[in-house]
Design a protein around this motif. Structure first.
Motif, mmCIF file in Angstrom:
data_model
loop_
_atom_site.group_PDB
_atom_site.id
_atom_site.type_symbol
_atom_site.label_atom_id
_atom_site.label_comp_id
_atom_site.label_asym_id
_atom_site.label_seq_id
_atom_site.Cartn_x
_atom_site.Cartn_y
_atom_site.Cartn_z
ATOM 1 N N ASN A 38 1.197 -4.255 -2.158
ATOM 2 C CA ASN A 38 0.068 -3.724 -1.396
ATOM 3 C C ASN A 38 0.060 -2.201 -1.405
ATOM 4 O O ASN A 38 1.109 -1.565 -1.477
ATOM 5 C CB ASN A 38 0.138 -4.210 0.054
ATOM 6 C CG ASN A 38 -0.026 -5.709 0.142
ATOM 7 O OD1 ASN A 38 -0.501 -6.331 -0.798
ATOM 8 N ND2 ASN A 38 0.391 -6.287 1.263
ATOM 9 N N SER A 39 -1.131 -1.652 -1.296
ATOM 10 C CA SER A 39 -1.276 -0.199 -1.243
ATOM 11 C C SER A 39 -2.646 0.145 -0.690
ATOM 12 O O SER A 39 -3.638 -0.515 -1.023
ATOM 13 C CB SER A 39 -1.149 0.398 -2.644
ATOM 14 O OG SER A 39 -1.531 1.751 -2.648
ATOM 15 N N THR A 40 -2.700 1.142 0.152
ATOM 16 C CA THR A 40 -3.990 1.696 0.574
ATOM 17 C C THR A 40 -4.175 3.057 -0.083
ATOM 18 O O THR A 40 -5.094 3.282 -0.868
ATOM 19 C CB THR A 40 -4.028 1.859 2.114
ATOM 20 O OG1 THR A 40 -3.822 0.584 2.711
ATOM 21 C CG2 THR A 40 -5.374 2.413 2.566
ATOM 22 N N ARG A 41 -3.239 3.976 0.200
ATOM 23 C CA ARG A 41 -3.415 5.380 -0.206
ATOM 24 C C ARG A 41 -3.306 5.572 -1.714
ATOM 25 O O ARG A 41 -4.153 6.210 -2.340
ATOM 26 C CB ARG A 41 -2.336 6.247 0.483
ATOM 27 C CG ARG A 41 -2.521 6.339 1.947
ATOM 28 C CD ARG A 41 -1.181 6.498 2.672
ATOM 29 N NE ARG A 41 -1.334 6.065 4.048
ATOM 30 C CZ ARG A 41 -1.316 4.778 4.418
ATOM 31 N NH1 ARG A 41 -1.104 3.814 3.553
ATOM 32 N NH2 ARG A 41 -1.509 4.465 5.679
ATOM 33 N N THR A 42 -2.242 5.037 -2.288
ATOM 34 C CA THR A 42 -1.953 5.319 -3.700
ATOM 35 C C THR A 42 -3.027 4.724 -4.599
ATOM 36 O O THR A 42 -3.555 5.398 -5.488
ATOM 37 C CB THR A 42 -0.567 4.760 -4.075
ATOM 38 O OG1 THR A 42 0.367 5.169 -3.069
ATOM 39 C CG2 THR A 42 -0.102 5.262 -5.401
ATOM 40 N N ARG A 43 -3.390 3.462 -4.356
ATOM 41 C CA ARG A 43 -4.355 2.808 -5.251
ATOM 42 C C ARG A 43 -5.726 3.477 -5.157
ATOM 43 O O ARG A 43 -6.355 3.778 -6.163
ATOM 44 C CB ARG A 43 -4.470 1.313 -4.957
ATOM 45 C CG ARG A 43 -5.026 0.527 -6.131
ATOM 46 C CD ARG A 43 -5.579 -0.825 -5.737
ATOM 47 N NE ARG A 43 -6.637 -0.738 -4.753
ATOM 48 C CZ ARG A 43 -7.884 -0.338 -5.017
ATOM 49 N NH1 ARG A 43 -8.221 0.019 -6.234
ATOM 50 N NH2 ARG A 43 -8.784 -0.286 -4.053
HETATM 51 N N1 CP Z 1 2.351 6.376 0.563
HETATM 52 C C1 CP Z 1 2.039 5.201 -0.012
HETATM 53 O O1 CP Z 1 2.574 4.836 -1.067
HETATM 54 O O2 CP Z 1 1.114 4.484 0.675
HETATM 55 P P1 CP Z 1 0.435 3.122 0.159
HETATM 56 O O3 CP Z 1 1.516 2.071 0.173
HETATM 57 O O4 CP Z 1 -0.687 2.846 1.133
HETATM 58 O O5 CP Z 1 -0.050 3.354 -1.236
#
Ligand code: CP
Length: 321
Positions: free
Chosen positions: A61-66
């Protein structure tokens, strides 16, 4: 930066910070400054990746990176495909290499990979022509996070050399911590790791860091308080008694901020466990740079694509001659 370190970026892939020189890191950060300028214009788009295809392949899962990789690629005029692992043949047992080979056969120039297995982007990069960008591999590295963190520190406090950064919390399970340790120590930043011995073992000392198990001692003379997420999903055993105990010993609140330098900034890669690593009032203080980190992620990832594209074009030119 020494003159001999002012070399051109020389990698087909971005796999980690460990294999970058200080000069290459500075080149990425400087390019990101230019792209941050692009993002303040009315038209926030440049043609760097016109006709290129970027595939986001996220097994975790990812919000920021993706989202910021997607935005960065679109701002550079690339075609972007967000591969949906959940509805793909991965669910029928397709292995990573087969998935990536298929994606490459469809014309991908860049594969942005987040995968739970440490070393998976390194394995792929050896096998495919596409440029592989590591968006987080297991407990190993998260290079673009460390780059956007360094960019944010430099934007807030100026030159990195000589600053003192404290990384606090779950260092053991943190790829963000590893990439930050590599980057900061390469650029002459003093790094202190703070947390309980179970999360901050002595094994990290050879990386050139100081280790403290108490928050007050660790925060002395610190310019940057960098909080790490407690990763309950990665803990095989209970490495601390409870979240309440962790908050009591290592949580940052307005009183504890005073243990660092008066103008110290507060950072966190997200997602935040609010009320555990950081109190709500600190989150909203001007010295908290957590949303600025997210904003800067787009410019930094544009810089990564830009420099990799330069290498790809150079390699294609050499192959033609
Ligand atoms: N900082 C970071 O990797 O956040 P995500 O998991 O939301 O991508």
């Amino acid at each position: 930066m020494k003159t001999e370190e002012k070399i051109n970026f020389g990698h087909k892939d971005l796999l980690g910070i460990e294999n970058l020189t200080p000069g290459e890191i500075m080149q990425l950060l400087d390019a990101a400054v230019a792209f941050k300028g692009v993002l303040t214009r009315d038209v926030k788009k440049v043609p760097t990746l016109r006709g290129r295809t970027v595939v986001n392949l996220f097994y975790e899962n990812s919000t920021r990176t993706r989202t910021s990789f997607e935005l960065a690629a679109r701002r550079l005029s690339a075609e972007v495909l967000n591969f949906d692992v959940a509805t793909s043949s991965v669910k029928k047992g397709e292995v990573l290499y087969d998935t990536v080979e298929t994606i490459e056969a469809l014309g991908a120039d860049y594969i942005v990979l987040r995968n739970g297995n440490s070393g998976s982007p390194h394995f792929l990069a050896r096998s495919v022509k596409a440029s592989v960008i590591n968006a987080g591999d297991g407990l190993h590295e998260h290079p673009t996070q460390a780059l956007l963190d360094a960019f944010t520190i430099r934007e807030s406090l100026g030159d990195l050399k000589g600053l003192h950064v404290a990384l606090i919390g779950d260092i053991l399970h943190s790829r963000v911590a590893r990439s930050n340790i590599f980057l900061l120590t390469k650029l002459g930043v003093k790094v202190t790791l703070i947390g309980p011995p179970t999360l901050v073992p002595d094994d990290f000392r050879p990386l050139g860091v100081r280790i403290c198990h108490t928050l007050r001692e660790g925060l002395r003379d610190v310019d940057v308080i960098y909080l790490l997420r407690i990763q309950m999903e990665r803990q095989q055993t209970n490495l601390f008694p409870s979240l309440e105990e962790y908050r009591t010993l290592y949580g940052i609140n307005t009183e504890r901020l005073k243990w660092a330098k008066p103008d110290a900034i507060v950072m966190h890669p997200g997602p935040v466990n609010l009320g555990v690593e950081i109190s709500r009032d600190v989150m909203t203080m001007p010295q908290a740079k957590i949303l600025q980190q997210v904003t800067n992620g787009v410019a930094v990832r544009m810089a990564v694509f830009y420099l990799l594209q330069g290498v790809r074009e150079q390699n294609a030119k050499i192959a033609r001659t």
